[in-house]
Write a protein that holds these residues in place. Structure first.
Motif, PDB file in Angstrom:
ATOM      1  N   UNK A 138       0.795  -1.510   0.110  1.00  0.00           N
ATOM      2  CA  UNK A 138       0.342   0.005  -0.055  1.00  0.00           C
ATOM      3  C   UNK A 138       0.801   1.035   0.037  1.00  0.00           C
ATOM      4  N   UNK A 139       0.328   2.744  -1.262  1.00  0.00           N
ATOM      5  CA  UNK A 139       1.225   3.189  -0.649  1.00  0.00           C
ATOM      6  C   UNK A 139       1.301   4.728  -0.183  1.00  0.00           C
ATOM      7  N   UNK A 142       3.431   7.650   0.606  1.00  0.00           N
ATOM      8  CA  UNK A 142       2.732   8.394  -0.289  1.00  0.00           C
ATOM      9  C   UNK A 142       1.415   9.344  -0.105  1.00  0.00           C
ATOM     10  N   UNK A 143       0.911   8.551  -0.388  1.00  0.00           N
ATOM     11  CA  UNK A 143      -0.576   8.904   0.132  1.00  0.00           C
ATOM     12  C   UNK A 143      -0.782  10.242   1.423  1.00  0.00           C
ATOM     13  N   UNK A 145       1.815  11.573   2.897  1.00  0.00           N
ATOM     14  CA  UNK A 145       2.873  12.772   2.807  1.00  0.00           C
ATOM     15  C   UNK A 145       2.381  13.903   1.313  1.00  0.00           C
ATOM     16  N   UNK A 146       2.187  13.448  -0.050  1.00  0.00           N
ATOM     17  CA  UNK A 146       1.946  13.739  -1.446  1.00  0.00           C
ATOM     18  C   UNK A 146       0.343  14.033  -1.824  1.00  0.00           C
ATOM     19  N   UNK A 147      -0.204  12.611  -1.495  1.00  0.00           N
ATOM     20  CA  UNK A 147      -1.439  12.915  -2.071  1.00  0.00           C
ATOM     21  C   UNK A 147      -2.306  13.865  -0.653  1.00  0.00           C
ATOM     22  N   UNK A 148      -2.153  13.998   0.224  1.00  0.00           N
ATOM     23  CA  UNK A 148      -3.446  14.397   1.202  1.00  0.00           C
ATOM     24  C   UNK A 148      -2.359  15.812   1.961  1.00  0.00           C
ATOM     25  N   UNK A 314       8.660   1.728  -6.146  1.00  0.00           N
ATOM     26  CA  UNK A 314       7.836   3.662  -5.644  1.00  0.00           C
ATOM     27  C   UNK A 314       8.969   4.563  -5.873  1.00  0.00           C
TER      28      UNK A 314
END
Lengths: 429, 429
Positions: A138-139, A142-143, A145-148, A314
């Protein structure tokens, strides 16, 4: 096309070989996606002669991971040895000092030395990334730190240790005791070399500490986690929980409270119809809540060669693409020290205890709860053979852990308990 | 600290104002996370005088979004007007031509003109990003493009239109007809100005086309999607499906087959115990499958000011951090044209039909299926009043859509059908 990105991989277990396999089999795809060739210059592991199913003769061999980390033909050091200190940390520090980027799956090292390593990497202007350290494929790093990145994160929660979830769901589906399933899981190789890392909740707590840091802008604070393993969960607890519409999960929760950062990793009851309640076997689930996004739920395999290597790659691809961001999402020097706040927010609790068969025993338990200000929502006493203690289950209304502890201590002073009570928090999600 | 990143925002509806709110309220957080201040220089919308709850007097006002896109004090043009052509596309192209980055939530524009716009942006060396275009607050574009960059993607699947899922789950829970729930949803403002975009599956298909392109390295191919809306789903279908352990979902599926790229957006039956089966209301769920990661499931709010603005801000923060990657994950000029392959993989199907009350009617239906090579797994005939057609449900064994179509055509020739059959694919996930 830019220069190739040259990897040095230390640690050739299932994950390391999973990374080697992807780099070889997906070369064209990786190059199309990142604009660079990704190659392997050198590898390192404890045993050179072991048959790993793929020839490694194209790559230089280093016995010493520190030497590997410093090689001129390595741009990115991939640390897959594990262990919070020792060779993993030495080689990671050597790589950063030599101007290399680092990708690691090592949650223990990050949970204990994340701040120091982040400061070193950021001062050197190099990446230190660890998608594979939390929740396998599950990334989630990334989710978060970056996506949210546009969210004030309000809560992070989840099931982050597949082995514990395997044990708990297997106990339930097969009706087996903790001891039996533990032995089974150990035999199948599902547990860490030191199983306490899994069943004691330590591995999961390492992961929670990392997520907390990113979510709340605080320094990684493993020591501040209220930690409890699954060793005391019995098949009776699982059955009693099921009887009342709950499942037992080793649940991690991190949230900011008025008093500080609450971080917990402990077995909890969750509604059996909730996404977390329905999570089976080795799968992981992370719930991220933010002030804008509301709630995001991520589910996927928590371990295994393919999924963990996917997470490593990733990070490798991000570095190949030139992405650069602080290790924990904001500069390490700006992270604040966390003020630990242990379970200050009230919750309902599940209590299971064995009572000696004496008149007035139950009254003494009820009195102890009442005097501590803990009120009872539901109580069940189960029939029992003469020689056995009477099993009593209690679900409380919302109360604090502190009040509950006062009540349990008072109960223990009455002499009516046949064994120490099991107390589990109930999380309504 | 670097220069601020200055936004120009066109479109001040719920999402646009959600973005304004985050930029204002989270200024310190955004700056800590990206290393730059994020500011708003200018805004544009149809009505200047409307009360939007926040004063916009700090920002320059442009009546023309194209003029906004070209302003010297704008580094990043945020397109939140919508519409596949017209002002949105004009302004996006003007922004790219003027050397601005673009962030958009416009799935229609990307599904129809994504290739052209991507080529323009990449030639200009500018970002064109669209996290908010697919699945609201779920950062699925980032997960697919970056988090799973090491995977050959094998399948993408999901529920991508919250309005359709709301209608289907509301029909089920309230026992209401499609027409009643449609009217209710429309009254609540849950549907697009042209509701056919929602209930016809077009909006969801736009999203699927975008995900397919990234997943499979093909040019966006909206026209290649096998598309069917939810308008023909009746409360009888929902009840019959439930009776057999299924839910009906508007499900998007994209996968590479031996014959080409299969893209479908159509109502399907999914097991009611599966994660997709349990998805309620306006929530979205995307399932991503890759050769290394196995399966990742992402769940979150599919729409709304906060969640969609969260996705917009993820793109804005990435651009502030200097991340640069091709629009669809690999250079647009390297994307291959998709070869559409319509439902070539066999699946079980659900068939519901009304039969006229004549001896031998059911035999004729069974014969038509048999002659087309479609075998019956289960059949139910429900009791009926004299005047009504007899409702017959059939679940077939795995068959191709082509064989099923042959069977349905043959049935229609027999004169025993009281109305055209409803045929829905059954997806076992």
């Amino acid at each position: 096309m830019s220069q190739p990105l040259r990897l040095g991989i230390a640690g050739l277990g299932t994950v390391g070989m999973g990374v080697v396999r992807i780099v070889r089999q997906q070369a064209a795809l990786l190059s199309a996606r990142t604009g660079r060739d990704i190659t392997i210059s050198a590898v390192s592991a404890r045993s050179r002669d072991k048959d790993r199913g793929i020839s490694l003769s194209d790559y230089a061999w280093e016995t010493d991971p520190v030497a590997l980390a410093k090689r001129d033909d390595v741009d990115l050091f991939v640390e897959l040895m594990g262990g919070e200190d020792g060779p993993a940390k030495d080689a990671t520090e050597a790589a950063i000092a030599a101007g290399k980027h680092v990708v690691t799956a090592n949650k223990a090292m990050l949970a204990m030395h994340g701040q120091t390593l982040a400061e070193q990497a950021e001062a050197a202007g190099r990446a230190l990334r660890f998608e594979a350290a939390v929740a396998g494929g599950i990334p989630v790093i990334k989710v978060l730190t970056e996506g949210l990145a546009g969210n004030g994160i309000t809560r992070v929660m989840g099931v982050m240790n597949g082995s514990c979830n395997y044990i708990l769901t297997r106990m339930e589906t097969a009706g087996l005791s903790y001891q039996d399933v533990f032995a089974e899981a150990d035999g199948l190789g599902y547990l860490e070399a030191d199983p306490q890392l899994d069943v004691g909740g330590i591995d999961a707590a390492h992961k929670l500490a990392i997520l907390s840091s990113i979510a709340f802008g605080t320094r990684v604070d493993f020591a501040g986690i209220e930690l409890e393993g699954i060793e005391r969960i019995s098949i009776e607890d699982i059955r009693a929980a099921a009887d009342m519409g709950f499942k037992i999960k080793l649940l991690g929760v991190a949230q900011k409270t008025g008093r500080g950062l609450e971080q917990r990793m402990q077995p909890c009851l969750v509604p059996d119809t909730s996404p977390l309640g329905q999570l089976q076997g080795g799968t992981n689930m992370i719930v991220l809540e933010g002030d804008a996004v509301e709630q995001i739920v991520l589910r996927g395999p928590g371990a295994g060669a393919g999924p963990t290597a996917s997470a490593v790659m990733a990070d490798v691809c991000d570095i190949a693409r030139g992405f650069s961001l602080p290790v924990f999402g904001q500069p390490a020097t700006t992270l604040e020290a966390a003020t630990p706040a242990l379970s200050v927010l009230p919750a309902p609790y599940y209590l299971r205890m064995g009572l000696v068969d004496k008149p007035g025993a139950l009254a003494k338990v009820a009195k102890a709860l009442g005097e501590a200000g803990v009120s009872i929502e539901r109580m069940r006493q189960y029939g029992h053979a003469d020689a056995e203690a009477a099993q009593v289950l209690i679900v409380t209304h919302k109360t604090t852990r502190a009040s509950l502890n006062v009540a349990v201590e008072a109960m223990e002073g009455t002499g009516v308990l046949a064994q120490a009570p099991v107390a589990l928090r109930i999380e309504h999600l």
